[in-house]
Design a protein around this motif. Structure first.
Motif, PDB file in Angstrom:
ATOM      1  N   GLY A 196      -1.133   2.170  -6.119  1.00 44.79           N
ATOM      2  CA  GLY A 196      -2.369   2.637  -5.493  1.00 44.79           C
ATOM      3  C   GLY A 196      -2.574   2.082  -4.099  1.00 44.79           C
ATOM      4  O   GLY A 196      -3.694   1.702  -3.742  1.00 44.79           O
ATOM      5  N   LEU A 197      -1.505   2.044  -3.303  1.00 47.53           N
ATOM      6  CA  LEU A 197      -1.567   1.440  -1.972  1.00 47.53           C
ATOM      7  C   LEU A 197      -1.472   2.501  -0.889  1.00 47.53           C
ATOM      8  O   LEU A 197      -0.470   3.205  -0.791  1.00 47.53           O
ATOM      9  CB  LEU A 197      -0.421   0.435  -1.794  1.00 47.53           C
ATOM     10  CG  LEU A 197      -0.359  -0.716  -2.796  1.00 47.53           C
ATOM     11  CD1 LEU A 197       0.920  -1.518  -2.579  1.00 47.53           C
ATOM     12  CD2 LEU A 197      -1.585  -1.598  -2.654  1.00 47.53           C
ATOM     13  N   ASP A 198      -2.509   2.603  -0.058  1.00 42.49           N
ATOM     14  CA  ASP A 198      -2.396   3.449   1.126  1.00 42.49           C
ATOM     15  C   ASP A 198      -1.928   2.564   2.278  1.00 42.49           C
ATOM     16  O   ASP A 198      -1.636   1.377   2.099  1.00 42.49           O
ATOM     17  CB  ASP A 198      -3.713   4.162   1.438  1.00 42.49           C
ATOM     18  CG  ASP A 198      -4.870   3.206   1.700  1.00 42.49           C
ATOM     19  OD1 ASP A 198      -4.627   2.001   1.933  1.00 42.49           O
ATOM     20  OD2 ASP A 198      -6.025   3.659   1.662  1.00 42.49           O
ATOM     21  N   ASP A 199      -1.846   3.117   3.494  1.00 45.02           N
ATOM     22  CA  ASP A 199      -1.324   2.349   4.628  1.00 45.02           C
ATOM     23  C   ASP A 199      -2.149   1.103   4.913  1.00 45.02           C
ATOM     24  O   ASP A 199      -1.607   0.050   5.271  1.00 45.02           O
ATOM     25  CB  ASP A 199      -1.261   3.230   5.883  1.00 45.02           C
ATOM     26  CG  ASP A 199      -0.063   4.165   5.866  1.00 45.02           C
ATOM     27  OD1 ASP A 199       0.820   3.977   5.004  1.00 45.02           O
ATOM     28  OD2 ASP A 199       0.005   5.075   6.714  1.00 45.02           O
ATOM     29  N   VAL A 200      -3.466   1.207   4.774  1.00 43.18           N
ATOM     30  CA  VAL A 200      -4.322   0.045   5.025  1.00 43.18           C
ATOM     31  C   VAL A 200      -4.019  -1.061   4.022  1.00 43.18           C
ATOM     32  O   VAL A 200      -3.873  -2.238   4.391  1.00 43.18           O
ATOM     33  CB  VAL A 200      -5.814   0.445   4.970  1.00 43.18           C
ATOM     34  CG1 VAL A 200      -6.696  -0.795   5.074  1.00 43.18           C
ATOM     35  CG2 VAL A 200      -6.145   1.430   6.079  1.00 43.18           C
ATOM     36  N   ASN A 201      -3.888  -0.705   2.751  1.00 45.04           N
ATOM     37  CA  ASN A 201      -3.559  -1.691   1.723  1.00 45.04           C
ATOM     38  C   ASN A 201      -2.207  -2.344   1.998  1.00 45.04           C
ATOM     39  O   ASN A 201      -2.040  -3.552   1.808  1.00 45.04           O
ATOM     40  CB  ASN A 201      -3.522  -1.053   0.339  1.00 45.04           C
ATOM     41  CG  ASN A 201      -4.854  -0.495  -0.092  1.00 45.04           C
ATOM     42  OD1 ASN A 201      -4.941   0.631  -0.563  1.00 45.04           O
ATOM     43  ND2 ASN A 201      -5.907  -1.276   0.041  1.00 45.04           N
ATOM     44  N   LEU A 202      -1.234  -1.522   2.429  1.00 45.84           N
ATOM     45  CA  LEU A 202       0.097  -2.057   2.705  1.00 45.84           C
ATOM     46  C   LEU A 202       0.065  -3.055   3.863  1.00 45.84           C
ATOM     47  O   LEU A 202       0.751  -4.081   3.838  1.00 45.84           O
ATOM     48  CB  LEU A 202       1.067  -0.909   3.018  1.00 45.84           C
ATOM     49  CG  LEU A 202       1.428  -0.008   1.839  1.00 45.84           C
ATOM     50  CD1 LEU A 202       2.188   1.214   2.314  1.00 45.84           C
ATOM     51  CD2 LEU A 202       2.250  -0.773   0.807  1.00 45.84           C
TER      52      LEU A 202
END
Length: 200
Positions: free
Chosen positions: A166-172
């Motif tokens: 459940g990782l988007d670019d911000v989370n990554l």
């Protein structure tokens, strides 16, 4: 966004190649500033045709869209992915996808399942014989199971990881915060620096 590990549900067949994002989410619905409310507009123009599959009550509530080659081509619009998700789809199975569409899927939690053409035809045959047939997509094992068979599928490893966790670019980026802070602290004083808490 929630992680995706397994999608289980009924299929909706969309036996068309080169389905582009302009058809998935027509331009007149792109003026909204919210990320919600797009499900009702998916394939708006095509749904004016009573024979279009989205108007077939047998497939109401399907959570897996089985589509033709080069799905999601055309312009880059996240709204197409948002609309498919909000309509109720959790996965799209197709022989091939636009790269930009796959990237947008990874950012929003829609599972793009790239299968061999033989698998695509087998799924179409299954749902034609039994509109209520279920398919199971296992992202951890990259496998598709349906009543008549099983097959593996291809997915970019980074897209797979992003969807699983459940990782988007911000989370990554936030996951690398420790390394980013360390890098900013090592930069010479004469270079342009980003303020970092605790740095001087």
């Amino acid at each position: 966004m929630a992680g995706v590990r397994t999608v289980r549900g009924r299929m909706m067949p969309l036996e068309r190649d080169d389905v582009d994002t302009d058809q998935i989410m027509p331009k007149q619905f792109l003026t909204r500033v919210e990320r919600t409310g797009y499900g009702a507009h998916v394939f708006h123009d095509w749904r004016q045709d009573p024979s279009f599959v989205f108007n077939d009550a047998r497939f109401a509530g399907a959570s897996v869209l089985v589509a033709g080659s080069n799905f999601g081509s055309g312009s880059s619009r996240e709204h197409a992915v948002w609309g498919l998700l909000q309509y109720g789809f959790e996965a799209v199975v197709a022989p091939s996808f636009s790269d930009i569409f796959v990237g947008n899927c990874a950012q929003s939690g829609l599972l793009p399942v790239r299968v061999q053409h033989e698998t695509y035809r087998a799924l179409l045959a299954t749902v034609e014989a039994d509109p209520g047939a279920e398919v199971v997509v296992d992202l951890e094992d990259t496998r598709v199971d349906w009543p008549a068979g099983t097959a593996t599928f291809d997915i970019d490893p980074m897209v797979r990881e992003a969807l699983l966790h459940g990782l988007d670019d911000v989370n990554l980026i936030l996951a690398e915060e420790e390394h980013i802070v360390a890098y900013e602290r090592r930069r010479p004083s004469w270079s342009v620096r980003v303020p970092v808490e605790g740095s001087r």
